[in-house]
Design a protein around this motif. Sequence first.
Motif, PDB file in Angstrom:
ATOM      1  N   HIS A   1       1.804  -0.958  -2.123  1.00 38.13           N
ATOM      2  CA  HIS A   1       3.266  -0.935  -3.385  1.00 38.13           C
ATOM      3  C   HIS A   1       3.555   0.467  -3.438  1.00 38.13           C
ATOM      4  N   GLY A   2       4.621   0.163  -4.139  1.00 40.57           N
ATOM      5  CA  GLY A   2       5.211   1.737  -4.720  1.00 40.57           C
ATOM      6  C   GLY A   2       5.056   1.340  -5.841  1.00 40.57           C
ATOM      7  N   ASP A   3       5.193   2.567  -6.700  1.00 40.63           N
ATOM      8  CA  ASP A   3       5.225   1.979  -8.428  1.00 40.63           C
ATOM      9  C   ASP A   3       6.297   1.699  -9.189  1.00 40.63           C
ATOM     10  N   ALA A   4       7.377   1.945  -8.552  1.00 41.05           N
ATOM     11  CA  ALA A   4       8.359   1.673  -9.186  1.00 41.05           C
ATOM     12  C   ALA A   4       8.866  -0.012  -8.503  1.00 41.05           C
ATOM     13  N   ALA A   5       8.358  -0.419  -7.106  1.00 40.72           N
ATOM     14  CA  ALA A   5       8.722  -1.025  -6.295  1.00 40.72           C
ATOM     15  C   ALA A   5       7.598  -2.950  -7.226  1.00 40.72           C
ATOM     16  N   PHE A   6       6.557  -1.740  -7.326  1.00 42.32           N
ATOM     17  CA  PHE A   6       5.369  -2.608  -8.079  1.00 42.32           C
ATOM     18  C   PHE A   6       6.318  -3.714  -9.177  1.00 42.32           C
TER      19      PHE A   6
ATOM     20  N   ASN B   1       0.677   5.104  -6.934  1.00 39.01           N
ATOM     21  CA  ASN B   1       1.220   5.647  -7.929  1.00 39.01           C
ATOM     22  C   ASN B   1       1.915   7.162  -8.005  1.00 39.01           C
ATOM     23  N   ASN B   2       3.455   7.244  -7.096  1.00 42.33           N
ATOM     24  CA  ASN B   2       4.000   8.828  -7.087  1.00 42.33           C
ATOM     25  C   ASN B   2       4.172   9.164  -8.233  1.00 42.33           C
ATOM     26  N   GLN B   3       4.348   8.231  -9.640  1.00 46.19           N
ATOM     27  CA  GLN B   3       5.374   8.724 -10.627  1.00 46.19           C
ATOM     28  C   GLN B   3       6.446   9.249 -10.292  1.00 46.19           C
ATOM     29  N   VAL B   4       7.214   8.137  -9.786  1.00 40.78           N
ATOM     30  CA  VAL B   4       8.476   8.366  -9.856  1.00 40.78           C
ATOM     31  C   VAL B   4       8.599   7.378  -8.666  1.00 40.78           C
ATOM     32  N   GLY B   5      10.099   6.601  -8.485  1.00 38.33           N
ATOM     33  CA  GLY B   5      10.798   6.266  -7.888  1.00 38.33           C
ATOM     34  C   GLY B   5      12.514   6.665  -7.192  1.00 38.33           C
ATOM     35  N   PHE B   6      11.817   7.183  -5.605  1.00 41.48           N
ATOM     36  CA  PHE B   6      13.880   8.029  -5.387  1.00 41.48           C
ATOM     37  C   PHE B   6      13.801   8.680  -6.298  1.00 41.48           C
ATOM     38  N   THR B   7      14.840   8.989  -7.047  1.00 40.22           N
ATOM     39  CA  THR B   7      14.840   9.898  -7.980  1.00 40.22           C
ATOM     40  C   THR B   7      14.706   9.550  -9.634  1.00 40.22           C
TER      41      THR B   7
ATOM     42  N   GLY C   1      10.459  15.057  -1.170  1.00 44.04           N
ATOM     43  CA  GLY C   1      11.652  14.126  -1.527  1.00 44.04           C
ATOM     44  C   GLY C   1      11.285  13.213  -1.735  1.00 44.04           C
ATOM     45  N   HIS C   2      12.394  11.717  -1.528  1.00 39.38           N
ATOM     46  CA  HIS C   2      12.230  10.198  -1.044  1.00 39.38           C
ATOM     47  C   HIS C   2      12.091  10.602   0.042  1.00 39.38           C
ATOM     48  N   ASN C   3      12.986  10.812   0.753  1.00 36.71           N
ATOM     49  CA  ASN C   3      12.825  11.262   2.024  1.00 36.71           C
ATOM     50  C   ASN C   3      12.182  12.868   2.403  1.00 36.71           C
TER      51      ASN C   3
ATOM     52  N   ALA D   1       4.868  -1.377   2.331  1.00 39.70           N
ATOM     53  CA  ALA D   1       6.690   0.046   2.237  1.00 39.70           C
ATOM     54  C   ALA D   1       6.350   0.717   3.224  1.00 39.70           C
ATOM     55  N   HIS D   2       7.411   1.834   3.266  1.00 41.86           N
ATOM     56  CA  HIS D   2       7.573   2.492   4.165  1.00 41.86           C
ATOM     57  C   HIS D   2       6.683   4.169   3.749  1.00 41.86           C
ATOM     58  N   ARG D   3       6.556   4.356   2.369  1.00 40.18           N
ATOM     59  CA  ARG D   3       5.755   5.565   2.637  1.00 40.18           C
ATOM     60  C   ARG D   3       4.829   5.661   2.750  1.00 40.18           C
ATOM     61  N   GLY D   4       4.239   6.274   3.849  1.00 40.55           N
ATOM     62  CA  GLY D   4       2.821   6.406   4.067  1.00 40.55           C
ATOM     63  C   GLY D   4       2.621   5.259   5.326  1.00 40.55           C
TER      64      GLY D   4
ATOM     65  N   PRO E   1      11.119  -5.433   6.227  1.00 41.42           N
ATOM     66  CA  PRO E   1      12.217  -4.100   6.116  1.00 41.42           C
ATOM     67  C   PRO E   1      12.683  -3.628   5.202  1.00 41.42           C
ATOM     68  N   SER E   2      13.473  -3.012   4.914  1.00 44.69           N
ATOM     69  CA  SER E   2      13.587  -1.908   3.710  1.00 44.69           C
ATOM     70  C   SER E   2      13.421  -2.445   2.443  1.00 44.69           C
ATOM     71  N   HIS E   3      13.323  -3.949   2.348  1.00 41.94           N
ATOM     72  CA  HIS E   3      13.570  -4.618   0.625  1.00 41.94           C
ATOM     73  C   HIS E   3      12.022  -4.415   0.685  1.00 41.94           C
ATOM     74  N   LEU E   4      12.262  -3.580  -0.909  1.00 43.17           N
ATOM     75  CA  LEU E   4      10.658  -3.385  -0.527  1.00 43.17           C
ATOM     76  C   LEU E   4      10.144  -4.901  -1.525  1.00 43.17           C
ATOM     77  N   GLU E   5       8.906  -4.830  -0.853  1.00 47.48           N
ATOM     78  CA  GLU E   5       8.088  -5.748  -1.495  1.00 47.48           C
ATOM     79  C   GLU E   5       8.412  -7.287  -0.610  1.00 47.48           C
TER      80      GLU E   5
HETATM   81  C1  LIG Z   1      14.825  -3.980  -2.430  1.00 49.79           C
HETATM   82  C2  LIG Z   1      14.720  -2.719  -2.552  1.00 49.79           C
HETATM   83  N1  LIG Z   1      15.461  -1.925  -3.463  1.00 49.79           N
HETATM   84  C3  LIG Z   1      16.095  -0.299  -3.834  1.00 49.79           C
HETATM   85  C4  LIG Z   1      15.704   0.216  -2.274  1.00 49.79           C
HETATM   86  C5  LIG Z   1      16.103   1.309  -1.687  1.00 49.79           C
HETATM   87  N2  LIG Z   1      14.864   2.214  -2.244  1.00 49.79           N
HETATM   88  C6  LIG Z   1      13.735   2.700  -1.150  1.00 49.79           C
HETATM   89  S1  LIG Z   1      12.226   3.085  -1.553  1.00 49.79           S
HETATM   90  C7  LIG Z   1      12.780   3.539  -3.358  1.00 49.79           C
HETATM   91  C8  LIG Z   1      12.458   4.271  -4.375  1.00 49.79           C
HETATM   92  C9  LIG Z   1      10.552   2.854  -3.824  1.00 49.79           C
HETATM   93  O1  LIG Z   1      10.090   3.697  -5.490  1.00 49.79           O
HETATM   94  P1  LIG Z   1       8.427   3.750  -5.115  1.00 49.79           P
HETATM   95  O2  LIG Z   1       8.302   1.954  -5.127  1.00 49.79           O
HETATM   96  O3  LIG Z   1       8.232   4.166  -6.891  1.00 49.79           O
HETATM   97  O4  LIG Z   1       7.906   4.279  -3.359  1.00 49.79           O
HETATM   98  P2  LIG Z   1       8.116   5.312  -3.643  1.00 49.79           P
HETATM   99  O5  LIG Z   1       8.853   5.756  -2.366  1.00 49.79           O
HETATM  100  O6  LIG Z   1       7.579   6.438  -4.377  1.00 49.79           O
HETATM  101  O7  LIG Z   1       6.222   5.591  -2.923  1.00 49.79           O
HETATM  102  C10 LIG Z   1      14.127   3.045  -3.406  1.00 49.79           C
HETATM  103  C11 LIG Z   1      14.551   2.466  -4.685  1.00 49.79           C
HETATM  104  C12 LIG Z   1      14.896  -0.824  -1.363  1.00 49.79           C
HETATM  105  N3  LIG Z   1      14.314  -0.084  -0.353  1.00 49.79           N
HETATM  106  N4  LIG Z   1      14.616  -2.122  -1.439  1.00 49.79           N
END
Ligand SMILES: Cc1ncc(C[n+]2csc(CCOP(=O)(O)OP(=O)(O)O)c2C)c(N)n1
Length: 933
Positions: A337-342, A371-377, A440-442, A238-241, A302-306
Amino acid sequence: MDIFDGEREQGPSWARDNWPVVELDPVNAGLDPTLMEIAAPVARQAKAEAKAAGKSDAEVEQAARDAIQAMMLIRTYRVRGHLAADLDPLGLSQRELPADLTPEFHGFGPDSLDRKIFLGGTLGFQWATVREIVAVLQANYCGKIGLEYMHINDLEERRFLQDRMEGRDAEIRFTPEGKQAILAKVIEGEQWEKFLARKYVGTKRFGLDGGESMVPALEAVIKYGGQYGVQEIVFGMAHRGRLNVLANVMAKPYRAIFSEFAGGSANPEDVGGSGDVKYHLGTSSDREFEGVKVHLSLLPNPSHLEAVNPVVLGKVRASQTARGDREGTQVLPVLLHGDAAFAGQGIVAEIMAFSDLPGYGTGGTLHFVINNQVGFTTSPQFARSSPYPSDIAKMVQAPILHVNGDDPEAVTFACKLAVEYRQEYKRDIVIDMWCYRRFGHNEGDEPSFTQPLMYAEIRTHPPISDIYGARLVAEGVVDRAWIDGRIAEFTACLENEFEAAKSYLPNKADWFEGRWSGLGRPDTPETGRRNAETGLDEETARDLGRILTTVPQGLTVHKTLQRIIDARRAMFETGVGFDWATGEALAFAGLARDNYNVRLSGQDSGRGTFSQRHSVWVDQTDGHKYIPLAEVGPGRFEVRDSPLSEFGVLGFEYGFALSDPHTLVLWEAQFGDFANGAQVIIDQFIASGESKWLRANGLVMLLPHGYEGQGPEHSSARPERYLQLCAEDNMQVANCTTPANYFHILRRQMHREFRKPLIIMTPKSLLRHKAAVSPLSDFLGDSHFRRLISDPNAPGDAEVKRLVLCSGKVAYELTEARDTAGDRNTAIVRVEQLYPFPSEPLVERLRRMPNLEEVVWAQEEPRNNGYWTFVEGFVEQCLAEAGVRVGRPRYAGRVASASPATGLAKRHAAEQAALIADALGHSSDTAVQRVAE
Ligand SMILES: Cc1ncc(C[n+]2csc(CCOP(=O)(O)OP(=O)(O)O)c2C)c(N)n1
């Protein structure tokens, strides 16, 4: 507790201690083969040793009991030690030592802690005190790495991991040079983010800040991967990192990224396309470690996680196929992966399910969770019900290494172990790196609105390079000057690159390289020829027919299948009556003969949902399989019954096609409407991937479609959805009505010098419709795909007063109704390809009809579905261009409807009859009426 609104009272979910406690009883012990294997012999030996030493009977019994208790203690650490591991750099999660990790729990009171116990080599001890045992177990299982592996059934795999984690000598050891390299990469990771923050204040970069240990860890994946035989790694993230990975792992030139920050395009301006934000882009490179070269690619996503996960796996599979890497050791998928998305995205479960499937496996994926222990907020206790974000991976018994992100050596070690395990066992493995998100998230986002306590801690938390740097200084591996030197050197390099970026221009787009060379864009004279020579010569067709209709010696086919095979043979013998499935088989066979590969994947695709295809013949006596198309060659034919997934499988096949333009890759929906479960892949990859990322793709989607009274589902493949996505020549949408036209469109897909996704509405009732057949001649010579088809029984052009345009199986119903009515003024023209819309042949036909009074668009789909809203404008334009008297087409079809079709057979039949009558103008009072019930 109110499960909807109530705050969770138990604290963070991972702190909850709800594992079943293994009791010291023979029943529980008997459940665990490793325990029995180890404890029983050790106890026996302990007894023997005590006896030999002349101990009393009571002491001998005590020795055996001690040994068993010690084994239970050891086993408990193996199972649950991770619960007490030191994982959280922020120290915010309250993880107390579970009671069963104490010696008391296992019967060792305070006075027995220094008693020598016989261990028979376990943990590397012959004899050890309880105190020593606990110290080693604490170091092994409760340090900066917490290993979860006792859910794995395979004892050898468990032992493999145990051997690397356990014992008194088991500690993470890197050479001084190795430590310096790790620190250097952490510094690069940190300084890169800092530099971007300084130069582009307020610009989003989704920095890795807080998780920089990932940089040396990924470096280790490449380095050790290379040593274990990996030649290619495909990354998805995804986008983080991502910018950090692009620059410091993938070696994308820093200047290129700076130029993108300054608003420059990633590709030369003249290649067009929409482009994408810089933290979605992919890249590829070769990196070499100690003489071993590894090719790396990071897929755009794309932005769509995973969502990129299945695409990565499909690409890996294609590459493994092309290399003949049957073991899967040469090409490694790595998903970050991000923790919340995974934890949250269902696609993760879908792709995990691929891991061991013959048609979809890739020899195991290395998953790395930032696993940064938070997903967005959102905090984890509101984002998942499982203790860890990684628990989903247990569905495939993947080992999980939880690791403290503030210890880059531990993270690097975990990655090294993960690669070794994956290469050895070809299975998924997960690294769950606990870290934090410094901002923050960004970077413009304020995290303290929602996580004030966490961010109070983060504000004072030192960067990883400070912590690890101090450790290496204390160890005498580096000194402060070394660290400052590295920082200065790297920053100077970035400054130089920053200057160079000002004049940086990407010199070429990289999309037609490697396996894609020779192919090109559809808008150039060299590669843009639209039609292709797709007809077969007769001899070849007959030879293919022989292969397709010959049952080999020793194969006993089902008697109904034998009848089908006999019927197919008759088609080749008589040269008439080719049905849909035979046309399709001939297309696949022809491609294989032309040295293209074919990969068809979907639920029950081998037989075909409608029992029409029978590409796999199953012996009725012993179940062995025979695939006639696989015998054609030289191209490979594979047909795969997929797991019951749409999102995952479609993404996988898109990824396969992305990698290999010489394989006709087809994904088939069981019924077309189920494809909406894969909408993300359709929207984000198939329709827009080329425009965003300059990545062409020749994937074919086969979507059974047609109104046959089967109810609201199973009727419509939702062609309107695809048509709405069509623009800029991005893909093709078709609905063929003859086996031969279907044959040609499939062959055209490979025989052109460009690739575009092809969406085909495929038939159901037409599979066995008497009129939906083609003669052999339609597959031969210079026969080719036809975008429009006129019915053979049409009146002469001059007699045509009404032209009915339509697409798909309704054409047969219209023709039959017209002919039954003896109507000699109506022509029915089938639009076989809806996009790109065949305007010029339509204009040509319109011009030939001087007495036209009415043009109708007929469809069986409701007015708000189907083709009408898409074709209306095109048809109107064609009418204007042809200069005919008719200004606008008239609509004939079902009225607008919320549900795609009725579930009531009678109503279906009435609606169908009415729309056909309406289209043909046979009776003006038969407009479709919704019968009120
Ligand atoms: C399918 C989907 N739903 C919602 C979003 C909006 N969104 C972007 S980042 C994010 C939080 C992701 O959290 P995490 O997976 O923990 O990764 P982090 O950003 O903390 O690295 C959300 C909800 C998205 N990009 N894709």
